[in-house]
Design a protein around this motif. Structure first.
Motif, PDB file in Angstrom:
ATOM      1  N   LEU A  69       0.823  -1.210   0.000  1.00  0.00           N
ATOM      2  CA  LEU A  69       0.000   0.000   0.000  1.00  0.00           C
ATOM      3  C   LEU A  69       0.859   1.263   0.000  1.00  0.00           C
ATOM      4  CD1 LEU A  69      -2.781  -1.170   2.444  1.00  0.00           C
ATOM      5  CD2 LEU A  69      -3.047  -0.618   0.030  1.00  0.00           C
ATOM      6  N   ALA A  70       2.029   1.202   0.610  1.00  0.00           N
ATOM      7  CA  ALA A  70       2.943   2.349   0.555  1.00  0.00           C
ATOM      8  C   ALA A  70       3.421   2.585  -0.869  1.00  0.00           C
ATOM      9  CB  ALA A  70       4.122   2.124   1.490  1.00  0.00           C
ATOM     10  N   ILE A  71       3.667   1.515  -1.602  1.00  0.00           N
ATOM     11  CA  ILE A  71       4.065   1.630  -3.006  1.00  0.00           C
ATOM     12  C   ILE A  71       2.925   2.255  -3.816  1.00  0.00           C
ATOM     13  CG2 ILE A  71       4.650   0.309  -5.071  1.00  0.00           C
ATOM     14  CD1 ILE A  71       5.998  -1.709  -3.107  1.00  0.00           C
ATOM     15  N   LEU A  72       1.717   1.787  -3.592  1.00  0.00           N
ATOM     16  CA  LEU A  72       0.563   2.357  -4.293  1.00  0.00           C
ATOM     17  C   LEU A  72       0.371   3.832  -3.942  1.00  0.00           C
ATOM     18  CD1 LEU A  72      -2.080  -0.492  -4.017  1.00  0.00           C
ATOM     19  CD2 LEU A  72      -1.024   0.386  -6.086  1.00  0.00           C
ATOM     20  N   LEU A  73       0.566   4.167  -2.684  1.00  0.00           N
ATOM     21  CA  LEU A  73       0.413   5.557  -2.264  1.00  0.00           C
ATOM     22  C   LEU A  73       1.460   6.447  -2.925  1.00  0.00           C
ATOM     23  CD1 LEU A  73      -1.208   7.426  -0.428  1.00  0.00           C
ATOM     24  CD2 LEU A  73       0.484   6.991   1.340  1.00  0.00           C
ATOM     25  N   LEU A  74       2.691   5.980  -3.015  1.00  0.00           N
ATOM     26  CA  LEU A  74       3.727   6.749  -3.706  1.00  0.00           C
ATOM     27  C   LEU A  74       3.379   6.952  -5.173  1.00  0.00           C
ATOM     28  CD1 LEU A  74       7.047   5.329  -2.259  1.00  0.00           C
ATOM     29  CD2 LEU A  74       6.304   7.700  -2.209  1.00  0.00           C
ATOM     30  N   ALA A  75       2.887   5.911  -5.821  1.00  0.00           N
ATOM     31  CA  ALA A  75       2.539   6.014  -7.232  1.00  0.00           C
ATOM     32  C   ALA A  75       1.373   6.989  -7.451  1.00  0.00           C
ATOM     33  CB  ALA A  75       2.190   4.642  -7.791  1.00  0.00           C
ATOM     34  N   VAL A  76       0.352   6.885  -6.639  1.00  0.00           N
ATOM     35  CA  VAL A  76      -0.813   7.768  -6.801  1.00  0.00           C
ATOM     36  C   VAL A  76      -0.443   9.210  -6.480  1.00  0.00           C
ATOM     37  CG1 VAL A  76      -3.101   8.293  -5.869  1.00  0.00           C
ATOM     38  CG2 VAL A  76      -2.507   5.956  -6.430  1.00  0.00           C
ATOM     39  N   LEU A  77       0.352   9.420  -5.437  1.00  0.00           N
ATOM     40  CA  LEU A  77       0.764  10.785  -5.113  1.00  0.00           C
ATOM     41  C   LEU A  77       1.679  11.356  -6.188  1.00  0.00           C
ATOM     42  CD1 LEU A  77       1.334  10.673  -1.261  1.00  0.00           C
ATOM     43  CD2 LEU A  77      -0.449  11.873  -2.518  1.00  0.00           C
ATOM     44  N   GLY A  78       2.470  10.502  -6.823  1.00  0.00           N
ATOM     45  CA  GLY A  78       3.297  10.963  -7.939  1.00  0.00           C
ATOM     46  C   GLY A  78       2.451  11.455  -9.098  1.00  0.00           C
ATOM     47  N   PHE A  79       1.386  10.725  -9.414  1.00  0.00           N
ATOM     48  CA  PHE A  79       0.477  11.181 -10.466  1.00  0.00           C
ATOM     49  C   PHE A  79      -0.292  12.418 -10.033  1.00  0.00           C
ATOM     50  CE2 PHE A  79       0.704   6.811 -12.257  1.00  0.00           C
ATOM     51  CZ  PHE A  79       1.071   7.174 -13.540  1.00  0.00           C
ATOM     52  N   LEU A  80      -0.688  12.472  -8.770  1.00  0.00           N
ATOM     53  CA  LEU A  80      -1.493  13.588  -8.275  1.00  0.00           C
ATOM     54  C   LEU A  80      -0.708  14.893  -8.285  1.00  0.00           C
ATOM     55  CD1 LEU A  80      -4.271  14.232  -7.047  1.00  0.00           C
ATOM     56  CD2 LEU A  80      -3.276  13.823  -4.813  1.00  0.00           C
ATOM     57  N   THR A  81       0.553  14.848  -7.912  1.00  0.00           N
ATOM     58  CA  THR A  81       1.362  16.056  -7.852  1.00  0.00           C
ATOM     59  C   THR A  81       2.097  16.342  -9.155  1.00  0.00           C
ATOM     60  OG1 THR A  81       3.229  14.823  -6.934  1.00  0.00           O
ATOM     61  CG2 THR A  81       1.718  15.867  -5.366  1.00  0.00           C
ATOM     62  N   GLY A  82       2.045  15.412 -10.106  1.00  0.00           N
ATOM     63  CA  GLY A  82       2.712  15.619 -11.380  1.00  0.00           C
ATOM     64  C   GLY A  82       4.213  15.431 -11.309  1.00  0.00           C
ATOM     65  N   ARG A  83       4.661  14.605 -10.387  1.00  0.00           N
ATOM     66  CA  ARG A  83       6.089  14.342 -10.229  1.00  0.00           C
ATOM     67  C   ARG A  83       6.366  12.877 -10.548  1.00  0.00           C
ATOM     68  NH1 ARG A  83       8.689  17.900  -5.717  1.00  0.00           N
ATOM     69  NH2 ARG A  83      10.379  16.610  -6.438  1.00  0.00           N
ATOM     70  N   PRO A  84       6.752  12.587 -11.780  1.00  0.00           N
ATOM     71  CA  PRO A  84       6.947  11.189 -12.189  1.00  0.00           C
ATOM     72  C   PRO A  84       8.145  10.519 -11.521  1.00  0.00           C
ATOM     73  CG  PRO A  84       7.578  12.667 -13.956  1.00  0.00           C
ATOM     74  CD  PRO A  84       6.964  13.513 -12.880  1.00  0.00           C
ATOM     75  N   GLU A  85       9.028  11.281 -10.892  1.00  0.00           N
ATOM     76  CA  GLU A  85      10.162  10.645 -10.227  1.00  0.00           C
ATOM     77  C   GLU A  85       9.742   9.855  -8.992  1.00  0.00           C
ATOM     78  OE1 GLU A  85      10.048  14.992  -8.962  1.00  0.00           O
ATOM     79  OE2 GLU A  85      10.129  13.983 -10.879  1.00  0.00           O
ATOM     80  N   TRP A  86       8.557  10.134  -8.473  1.00  0.00           N
ATOM     81  CA  TRP A  86       8.050   9.345  -7.354  1.00  0.00           C
ATOM     82  C   TRP A  86       7.757   7.914  -7.785  1.00  0.00           C
ATOM     83  CZ3 TRP A  86       4.518  12.168  -3.387  1.00  0.00           C
ATOM     84  CH2 TRP A  86       5.207  13.281  -2.895  1.00  0.00           C
ATOM     85  N   LEU A  87       7.463   7.724  -9.061  1.00  0.00           N
ATOM     86  CA  LEU A  87       7.247   6.365  -9.566  1.00  0.00           C
ATOM     87  C   LEU A  87       8.543   5.562  -9.516  1.00  0.00           C
ATOM     88  CD1 LEU A  87       4.934   7.082 -12.588  1.00  0.00           C
ATOM     89  CD2 LEU A  87       4.305   6.126 -10.384  1.00  0.00           C
ATOM     90  N   ASP A  88       9.669   6.230  -9.762  1.00  0.00           N
ATOM     91  CA  ASP A  88      10.957   5.556  -9.651  1.00  0.00           C
ATOM     92  C   ASP A  88      11.227   5.138  -8.211  1.00  0.00           C
ATOM     93  OD1 ASP A  88      11.364   5.976 -12.351  1.00  0.00           O
ATOM     94  OD2 ASP A  88      12.474   7.844 -12.028  1.00  0.00           O
ATOM     95  N   ILE A  89      10.871   5.997  -7.280  1.00  0.00           N
ATOM     96  CA  ILE A  89      11.029   5.662  -5.866  1.00  0.00           C
ATOM     97  C   ILE A  89      10.114   4.500  -5.503  1.00  0.00           C
ATOM     98  CG2 ILE A  89      10.723   6.529  -3.519  1.00  0.00           C
ATOM     99  CD1 ILE A  89      11.435   9.312  -4.642  1.00  0.00           C
ATOM    100  N   ALA A  90       8.891   4.499  -6.022  1.00  0.00           N
ATOM    101  CA  ALA A  90       7.951   3.408  -5.754  1.00  0.00           C
ATOM    102  C   ALA A  90       8.471   2.089  -6.322  1.00  0.00           C
ATOM    103  CB  ALA A  90       6.581   3.731  -6.332  1.00  0.00           C
ATOM    104  N   LEU A  91       9.039   2.124  -7.518  1.00  0.00           N
ATOM    105  CA  LEU A  91       9.592   0.902  -8.101  1.00  0.00           C
ATOM    106  C   LEU A  91      10.789   0.391  -7.315  1.00  0.00           C
ATOM    107  CD1 LEU A  91       9.349   1.675 -11.903  1.00  0.00           C
ATOM    108  CD2 LEU A  91       8.073  -0.043 -10.627  1.00  0.00           C
ATOM    109  N   THR A  92      11.624   1.285  -6.839  1.00  0.00           N
ATOM    110  CA  THR A  92      12.765   0.882  -6.018  1.00  0.00           C
ATOM    111  C   THR A  92      12.294   0.258  -4.714  1.00  0.00           C
ATOM    112  OG1 THR A  92      14.052   2.691  -6.962  1.00  0.00           O
ATOM    113  CG2 THR A  92      14.883   1.703  -4.940  1.00  0.00           C
ATOM    114  N   TYR A  93      11.300   0.880  -4.097  1.00  0.00           N
ATOM    115  CA  TYR A  93      10.752   0.329  -2.862  1.00  0.00           C
ATOM    116  C   TYR A  93      10.082  -1.022  -3.120  1.00  0.00           C
ATOM    117  CZ  TYR A  93       8.437   0.063   1.636  1.00  0.00           C
ATOM    118  OH  TYR A  93       8.008  -0.361   2.863  1.00  0.00           O
TER     119      TYR A  93
END
Length: 69
Positions: A39-63
């Motif tokens: 769920l933390a991974i999902l939250l990072l991905a959704v917040l990355g889309f919500l804020t328009g910061r695609p680098e959060w997806l990289d952090i989510a994939l690493t996690y």
């Protein structure tokens, strides 16, 4: 749309943390810990889309890779 998804993930995260704390057995706590990681991974991905910061997806994939271990 993403705000509703964020709220749903946060509610699921609260429920998973409560299961991890109150779980009657060790097996329940282990599964809840794994769910919290997912769920933390999902939250990072959704917040990355919500804020328009695609680098959060990289952090989510690493996690995600660390969560497998």
């Amino acid at each position: 749309m993403f705000i509703v998804a964020t709220v749903a993930v946060l509610i699921a995260l609260v429920l998973a943390v409560s299961r991890a704390i109150l779980g009657p057995s060790v097996f329940d706590r282990v599964l809840a810990g794994n769910s919290v990681g997912t769920l933390a991974i999902l939250l990072l991905a959704v917040l990355g889309f919500l804020t328009g910061r695609p680098e959060w997806l990289d952090i989510a994939l690493t996690y995600c890779l660390l969560n497998i271990i």
